[in-house]
Design a protein around this motif. Structure first.
Motif, PDB file in Angstrom:
ATOM      1  N   LYS A   6      38.718  -8.885  25.503  1.00  8.97           N
ATOM      2  CA  LYS A   6      37.924  -8.202  26.521  1.00  8.97           C
ATOM      3  C   LYS A   6      38.870  -7.711  27.606  1.00  8.97           C
ATOM      4  O   LYS A   6      39.430  -8.501  28.368  1.00  8.97           O
ATOM      5  CB  LYS A   6      36.882  -9.157  27.113  1.00  8.97           C
ATOM      6  CG  LYS A   6      35.808  -9.580  26.129  1.00  8.97           C
ATOM      7  CD  LYS A   6      34.769 -10.459  26.789  1.00  8.97           C
ATOM      8  CE  LYS A   6      33.681 -10.850  25.807  1.00  8.97           C
ATOM      9  NZ  LYS A   6      32.633 -11.716  26.437  1.00  8.97           N
ATOM     10  N   ASN A   7      39.073  -6.412  27.646  1.00  5.84           N
ATOM     11  CA  ASN A   7      40.076  -5.888  28.569  1.00  5.84           C
ATOM     12  C   ASN A   7      39.745  -4.468  29.008  1.00  5.84           C
ATOM     13  O   ASN A   7      38.863  -3.809  28.434  1.00  5.84           O
ATOM     14  CB  ASN A   7      41.462  -5.923  27.916  1.00  5.84           C
ATOM     15  CG  ASN A   7      41.545  -5.038  26.686  1.00  5.84           C
ATOM     16  OD1 ASN A   7      41.577  -3.812  26.785  1.00  5.84           O
ATOM     17  ND2 ASN A   7      41.561  -5.662  25.490  1.00  5.84           N
ATOM     18  N   GLY A   8      40.498  -4.049  29.995  1.00  4.37           N
ATOM     19  CA  GLY A   8      40.411  -2.663  30.468  1.00  4.37           C
ATOM     20  C   GLY A   8      41.785  -2.032  30.434  1.00  4.37           C
ATOM     21  O   GLY A   8      42.169  -1.310  31.361  1.00  4.37           O
TER      22      GLY A   8
ATOM     23  N   LEU B 184      43.094  -4.342  39.448  1.00  4.22           N
ATOM     24  CA  LEU B 184      41.661  -4.155  39.186  1.00  4.22           C
ATOM     25  C   LEU B 184      41.305  -4.610  37.774  1.00  4.22           C
ATOM     26  O   LEU B 184      40.277  -5.271  37.566  1.00  4.22           O
ATOM     27  CB  LEU B 184      41.278  -2.687  39.387  1.00  4.22           C
ATOM     28  CG  LEU B 184      41.277  -2.181  40.835  1.00  4.22           C
ATOM     29  CD1 LEU B 184      41.029  -0.684  40.864  1.00  4.22           C
ATOM     30  CD2 LEU B 184      40.229  -2.919  41.656  1.00  4.22           C
ATOM     31  N   GLU B 185      42.159  -4.251  36.800  1.00  7.27           N
ATOM     32  CA  GLU B 185      41.909  -4.661  35.410  1.00  7.27           C
ATOM     33  C   GLU B 185      41.872  -6.170  35.303  1.00  7.27           C
ATOM     34  O   GLU B 185      40.993  -6.750  34.652  1.00  7.27           O
ATOM     35  CB  GLU B 185      43.016  -4.093  34.505  1.00  7.27           C
ATOM     36  CG  GLU B 185      42.721  -4.178  33.007  1.00  7.27           C
ATOM     37  CD  GLU B 185      42.887  -5.562  32.426  1.00  7.27           C
ATOM     38  OE1 GLU B 185      42.157  -5.904  31.456  1.00  7.27           O
ATOM     39  OE2 GLU B 185      43.746  -6.328  32.924  1.00  7.27           O
ATOM     40  N   THR B 186      42.823  -6.836  35.952  1.00  9.93           N
ATOM     41  CA  THR B 186      42.921  -8.299  35.872  1.00  9.93           C
ATOM     42  C   THR B 186      41.731  -8.974  36.555  1.00  9.93           C
ATOM     43  O   THR B 186      41.168  -9.942  36.043  1.00  9.93           O
ATOM     44  CB  THR B 186      44.228  -8.786  36.513  1.00  9.93           C
ATOM     45  OG1 THR B 186      45.341  -8.112  35.902  1.00  9.93           O
ATOM     46  CG2 THR B 186      44.404 -10.275  36.319  1.00  9.93           C
ATOM     47  N   PHE B 187      41.323  -8.455  37.711  1.00 16.51           N
ATOM     48  CA  PHE B 187      40.227  -9.073  38.459  1.00 16.51           C
ATOM     49  C   PHE B 187      38.878  -8.860  37.771  1.00 16.51           C
ATOM     50  O   PHE B 187      38.008  -9.737  37.787  1.00 16.51           O
ATOM     51  CB  PHE B 187      40.166  -8.515  39.877  1.00 16.51           C
ATOM     52  CG  PHE B 187      41.394  -8.808  40.695  1.00 16.51           C
ATOM     53  CD1 PHE B 187      42.164  -9.935  40.426  1.00 16.51           C
ATOM     54  CD2 PHE B 187      41.791  -7.969  41.726  1.00 16.51           C
ATOM     55  CE1 PHE B 187      43.298 -10.218  41.178  1.00 16.51           C
ATOM     56  CE2 PHE B 187      42.925  -8.246  42.487  1.00 16.51           C
ATOM     57  CZ  PHE B 187      43.678  -9.378  42.200  1.00 16.51           C
ATOM     58  N   ILE B 188      38.701  -7.682  37.136  1.00 18.78           N
ATOM     59  CA  ILE B 188      37.400  -7.346  36.547  1.00 18.78           C
ATOM     60  C   ILE B 188      37.248  -7.929  35.142  1.00 18.78           C
ATOM     61  O   ILE B 188      36.227  -8.526  34.805  1.00 18.78           O
ATOM     62  CB  ILE B 188      37.203  -5.821  36.514  1.00 18.78           C
ATOM     63  CG1 ILE B 188      37.144  -5.263  37.935  1.00 18.78           C
ATOM     64  CG2 ILE B 188      35.918  -5.462  35.756  1.00 18.78           C
ATOM     65  CD1 ILE B 188      37.127  -3.754  38.005  1.00 18.78           C
ATOM     66  N   TRP B 189      38.290  -7.763  34.310  1.00 16.59           N
ATOM     67  CA  TRP B 189      38.179  -8.178  32.905  1.00 16.59           C
ATOM     68  C   TRP B 189      38.854  -9.521  32.619  1.00 16.59           C
ATOM     69  O   TRP B 189      38.563 -10.143  31.611  1.00 16.59           O
ATOM     70  CB  TRP B 189      38.767  -7.113  31.992  1.00 16.59           C
ATOM     71  CG  TRP B 189      37.884  -5.930  31.806  1.00 16.59           C
ATOM     72  CD1 TRP B 189      36.847  -5.807  30.925  1.00 16.59           C
ATOM     73  CD2 TRP B 189      37.949  -4.686  32.502  1.00 16.59           C
ATOM     74  NE1 TRP B 189      36.255  -4.576  31.033  1.00 16.59           N
ATOM     75  CE2 TRP B 189      36.922  -3.860  32.001  1.00 16.59           C
ATOM     76  CE3 TRP B 189      38.774  -4.188  33.515  1.00 16.59           C
ATOM     77  CZ2 TRP B 189      36.704  -2.576  32.467  1.00 16.59           C
ATOM     78  CZ3 TRP B 189      38.558  -2.906  33.987  1.00 16.59           C
ATOM     79  CH2 TRP B 189      37.534  -2.109  33.472  1.00 16.59           C
TER      80      TRP B 189
ATOM     81  N   LYS C  21      39.134 -13.065  32.523  1.00 19.10           N
ATOM     82  CA  LYS C  21      38.279 -14.236  32.744  1.00 19.10           C
ATOM     83  C   LYS C  21      38.992 -15.547  32.420  1.00 19.10           C
ATOM     84  O   LYS C  21      38.392 -16.607  32.453  1.00 19.10           O
ATOM     85  CB  LYS C  21      37.012 -14.133  31.874  1.00 19.10           C
ATOM     86  CG  LYS C  21      36.206 -12.861  32.098  1.00 19.10           C
ATOM     87  CD  LYS C  21      35.742 -12.718  33.539  1.00 19.10           C
ATOM     88  CE  LYS C  21      34.913 -11.450  33.734  1.00 19.10           C
ATOM     89  NZ  LYS C  21      34.500 -11.259  35.134  1.00 19.10           N
TER      90      LYS C  21
ATOM     91  N   ARG D 131      46.072 -15.097  33.749  1.00 16.75           N
ATOM     92  CA  ARG D 131      45.784 -13.819  34.415  1.00 16.75           C
ATOM     93  C   ARG D 131      47.076 -13.158  34.896  1.00 16.75           C
ATOM     94  O   ARG D 131      47.253 -11.951  34.768  1.00 16.75           O
ATOM     95  CB  ARG D 131      44.848 -14.045  35.607  1.00 16.75           C
ATOM     96  CG  ARG D 131      43.391 -14.149  35.252  1.00 16.75           C
ATOM     97  CD  ARG D 131      42.549 -14.116  36.510  1.00 16.75           C
ATOM     98  NE  ARG D 131      41.134 -14.189  36.224  1.00 16.75           N
ATOM     99  CZ  ARG D 131      40.187 -13.993  37.129  1.00 16.75           C
ATOM    100  NH1 ARG D 131      40.517 -13.719  38.380  1.00 16.75           N
ATOM    101  NH2 ARG D 131      38.904 -14.076  36.804  1.00 16.75           N
TER     102      ARG D 131
END
Length: 297
Positions: A67-69, A105-110, A112, A118
């Motif tokens: 699960k990533n961005g 942003l990618e790390t904070f949002i996707w 988990k 992280r």
């Protein structure tokens, strides 16, 4: 039997890819309208290799992070390519800062997973994207000074970019020289990253690149520059092409994959085949800049 089939695929790929690559690199037509900046077919090829290479890296990074961005890397690389061709003079530190924001942003949002994972996720995404960016800009700069000033300009069709072809060929000669010399005479292993690599093979690859560039420079090197610079350039390519190969081998070992992909029959992926070019081209750009500064051409 499997090795013979693999070799046949490699040879078939080389038979059509080499002439096509030569035509693309030497083509002087523009792929963009006259109202915009001039973009060579060779530069389009370099952009394609960059984005395919990033796709392979993103795929490997996604093995442990399903699960990533990670698509944010595409956005940033595309933005940097646009800035490059549009001659938007955004400071390099601000460009990298934009990437840092996207990675955060990618790390904070996707992201988990744990805090430690992280940070590892963010570090790998950032460093891999920057690596592809450095390779991309360095390759695109082959069609500009100071690299263009290294070699005698040739107006003959399909021979207009012999300097670029020399660098690319030297990298492949380095890979091939290391492979064949290593298979024939290799006995001394020198790297735990890639156990099959030998010191004898490394020397063979190093000498292949140095001799090729040194000889070609003698004939088409800019006469305003000393002849010995060709040997220096060949030595740099011979060293950094092999470092790039080891770096990507280390990357694949970390992600526990044999090949980055199977996009090239018999060769693996873009990162498998062009890893040495991605790492050696920036040092060639640095060499061209230093030569221009020192000799003031």
């Amino acid at each position: 039997m499997a090795k013979m089939a693999d070799l046949a695929k490699r040879m078939f790929f080389v038979l059509w890819a080499v002439p096509l690559g030569w035509w693309i690199l030497n083509s002087t037509i523009s792929v963009t309208p006259k109202s915009w900046t001039y973009i060579y077919p060779g530069q389009v090829l370099m952009l394609l290799l960059t984005f395919l290479g990033y796709y392979e890296y993103k795929k490997m990074l996604g093995i442990a992070n399903p699960k990533n961005g990670f698509w944010v890397g595409y956005v940033w690389l595309a933005l940097q390519a646009f800035f490059y061709f549009d001659n938007t003079n955004i400071p390099s530190n601000l460009g990298v800062y934009i990437l840092l924001i996207l990675v955060a942003l990618e790390t904070f949002i996707w992201g988990k997973n744990s805090q430690q994972k992280r940070w590892m996720r963010a570090s790998l995404l950032f460093s891999g994207t920057v690596f592809m960016y450095i390779a991309m800009i360095s390759m695109l700069n082959f069609y500009k000074d100071p690299f263009q000033s290294l070699f005698v300009k040739n107006a003959i069709p399909m021979l207009s970019q012999l300097g670029i072809c020399t660098v690319v060929t030297a990298v492949f000669f380095c890979d091939s020289g290391a492979y064949f010399v290593g298979n024939l005479w290799g006995k001394t292993h020198f790297s735990s990253i890639s156990p099959k690599k030998t010191l004898e093979g490394s020397i063979g690859g190093f000498l292949s690149a140095a001799l090729l560039v040194g000889i070609v420079w003698f004939f088409i090197g800019n006469p305003a520059y000393p002849k010995w610079l060709g040997i220096i350039l060949g030595i740099l390519i011979g060293i950094f092409a092999q470092i790039g190969d080891l770096l990507v081998s280390l990357m694949k070992r970390y992600f526990s994959v044999k090949d980055a992909s199977d996009i090239i029959p018999g060769h693996g992926g873009i990162l498998d085949r062009f890893d040495s070019i991605f790492f050696a081209v920036p040092v060639v750009s640095l060499f061209a800049w230093l030569v221009n500064r020192i000799f003031g051409y």
